[in-house]
Design a protein around this motif. Sequence first.
Motif, PDB file in Angstrom:
ATOM      1  N   THR A   1       7.810  11.987  -6.087  1.00 18.07           N
ATOM      2  CA  THR A   1       8.026  11.254  -7.205  1.00 18.07           C
ATOM      3  C   THR A   1       7.006  11.044  -8.342  1.00 18.07           C
ATOM      4  O   THR A   1       7.241  11.464  -9.397  1.00 18.07           O
ATOM      5  CB  THR A   1       8.781   9.697  -7.059  1.00 18.07           C
TER       6      THR A   1
ATOM      7  N   VAL B   1       5.032   7.173  -1.411  1.00 14.93           N
ATOM      8  CA  VAL B   1       5.888   7.444  -0.039  1.00 14.93           C
ATOM      9  C   VAL B   1       5.412   9.017   0.324  1.00 14.93           C
ATOM     10  O   VAL B   1       4.546   9.303   1.154  1.00 14.93           O
ATOM     11  CB  VAL B   1       7.187   7.060   0.098  1.00 14.93           C
ATOM     12  N   ARG B   2       6.376   9.746  -0.200  1.00 17.10           N
ATOM     13  CA  ARG B   2       5.972  11.345   0.079  1.00 17.10           C
ATOM     14  C   ARG B   2       5.304  11.777  -0.975  1.00 17.10           C
ATOM     15  O   ARG B   2       4.536  12.894  -0.916  1.00 17.10           O
ATOM     16  CB  ARG B   2       7.524  11.907   0.109  1.00 17.10           C
ATOM     17  N   GLY B   3       5.262  11.240  -2.342  1.00 20.50           N
ATOM     18  CA  GLY B   3       4.185  11.777  -3.305  1.00 20.50           C
ATOM     19  C   GLY B   3       5.184  12.557  -4.386  1.00 20.50           C
ATOM     20  O   GLY B   3       4.745  12.920  -5.500  1.00 20.50           O
TER      21      GLY B   3
ATOM     22  N   TYR C   1       7.766  -4.267  -2.847  1.00 20.09           N
ATOM     23  CA  TYR C   1       8.846  -3.325  -3.397  1.00 20.09           C
ATOM     24  C   TYR C   1      10.173  -3.970  -3.054  1.00 20.09           C
ATOM     25  O   TYR C   1      11.153  -3.977  -4.104  1.00 20.09           O
ATOM     26  CB  TYR C   1       8.704  -1.844  -2.797  1.00 20.09           C
TER      27      TYR C   1
ATOM     28  N   ASP D   1       2.576   2.261 -10.400  1.00 16.81           N
ATOM     29  CA  ASP D   1       3.800   2.295  -9.359  1.00 16.81           C
ATOM     30  C   ASP D   1       3.331   1.277  -8.383  1.00 16.81           C
ATOM     31  O   ASP D   1       2.202   0.985  -7.903  1.00 16.81           O
ATOM     32  CB  ASP D   1       4.125   3.373  -9.011  1.00 16.81           C
ATOM     33  N   ASP D   2       4.476   0.873  -7.522  1.00 12.91           N
ATOM     34  CA  ASP D   2       4.112  -0.102  -6.452  1.00 12.91           C
ATOM     35  C   ASP D   2       3.848   0.764  -5.223  1.00 12.91           C
ATOM     36  O   ASP D   2       2.843   0.051  -4.492  1.00 12.91           O
ATOM     37  CB  ASP D   2       5.495  -0.946  -6.000  1.00 12.91           C
TER      38      ASP D   2
END
Length: 475
Positions: free
Chosen positions: A364, A360-362, A253, A356-357
């Motif tokens: 997005t 993180v939190r989910g 990323y 997507d790469d």
Amino acid sequence: MDKFHDECAVMGVYGHPEAANMVYLGLYALQHRGQESCGIVSSDGKALISHRQMGLVADVFKEDVIKRLEGQSAIGHNRYSTQGQSHLKNAQPFVVEYSQGPIAIAHNGNLVNGAILREELERSGSIFQSTSDTEVIIHLIATSKEISLMGRIVEALSRVRGAYSLLFITPERMIAARDPYGFRPLVLGKFREGPNSGSHVVASETCALDLIEADYVREVEPGEIITFGPNGMESLKPFPPVPHAKCIFEYIYFARPDSSLYGHNVYNVRKSMGRQLAKESAVNADLVTPVPDSGVPAAIGYAEESKIPLEFGLIRNHYVGRTFIEPQQTIRHFGVKIKLNAQREVLNGKRVIVVDDSIVRGTTSRKIIRMLRDAGAKEVHMRISSPATTGPCYYGIDTPTRTELIASSNSLEEIRRFIEADTLAYLSNEGMYDYFDGNRQGFCDACFSGNYPVHFEDEGHTRQLHLFDALQHRS
Ligand code: AMP
């Protein structure tokens, strides 16, 4: 303390008549590594001249400011902080005056024992100006009993643990240092033939060298300290070697795709991760679409491997600042929509693989998937070109605490349900190393594997710093 939120860029030039201008351009190229504040410190041979401010490089440095930053050497810094304290006092480079004269420091990385050292230093009288770990290094240099600057730097660095890619500047010298693990990148470059040939550059990434037409020479090696002075360049490796732990997430990323990182082009690595992802988790679909920008190279690789056409179903607005006026009436998925727009003309009625790469939190991914469905996507298959992010980074990547990481406490199926995808697949841990012929040696992948090369104070539980203790013991 600002412990876990220091994604940054460093850039330094030695022996160039337009040193500050070159550093400014380098910081411009490295803006992706930090957007909160920036600064440049130059040396005119006698004194250090400094300018630091909150904001983007292009807004902070105007012609008059660059003119004031006289001299043949300069170092600079971009700082990024999402959850840490964002104050001008934390903007780097830090400049201090101590018994031996002025010195400035620019740091990329995080120290895992910064808080402990800071307490110790404060107890013996040091007064800190910032809440940043980096200042600890300066205090250790200032309070060292060693006489030479190099002796002081070596002593200071032998006490800090964790990640550092550093630049120092004094009136006569510039010094670059990278921690023995090599967590964060740092490269050495040289200006090409011409009046400035032989002048040196040190930067976080090679994309900064490209802009100023300097040639890549090599990485500053893990554990290496390089001094640039009136007598040329000198390299020192004062610490016992340890297994390297270069951040794999830079490939996934963080770094710019046009940079060469640890000797490999980032774009090629990302594309290959996308290819591997397609091999591991094929699914029938009409099109592959990236989450721009970070998902683009992997999506290209995925599309090539799967022979499913690549289409830009999501278009990104590149001019979104940090703040904008939110509408009073609710607009669905506004936070993501202002950055990304889903194209109905591309997506309507289609089975879509979205790449997507990382997750993180989910939150997005969930909003993106809803947006794709609102634009008519019939099926949405989420593909992630890295393994699940299960642990925070303590070495300089801005990841939230463990509890906020969706993959730390949820199964694949639970995450799939949360983001509302028809199917979800991550790249396997082995697959991440396919480009490197399966060779994991030399990398840190703690955020995916939980194998932390240097231990830390983890959410209140102090773990043993045994690796570094062993290192200290040997030295
Ligand atoms: P999330 O909603 O937290 O799952 O966000 C996932 C998105 O954040 C992905 O599109 C990633 O590209 C991006 N991302 C991953 N790591 C970082 C980071 N350290 N800083 C900013 N964005 C990130």
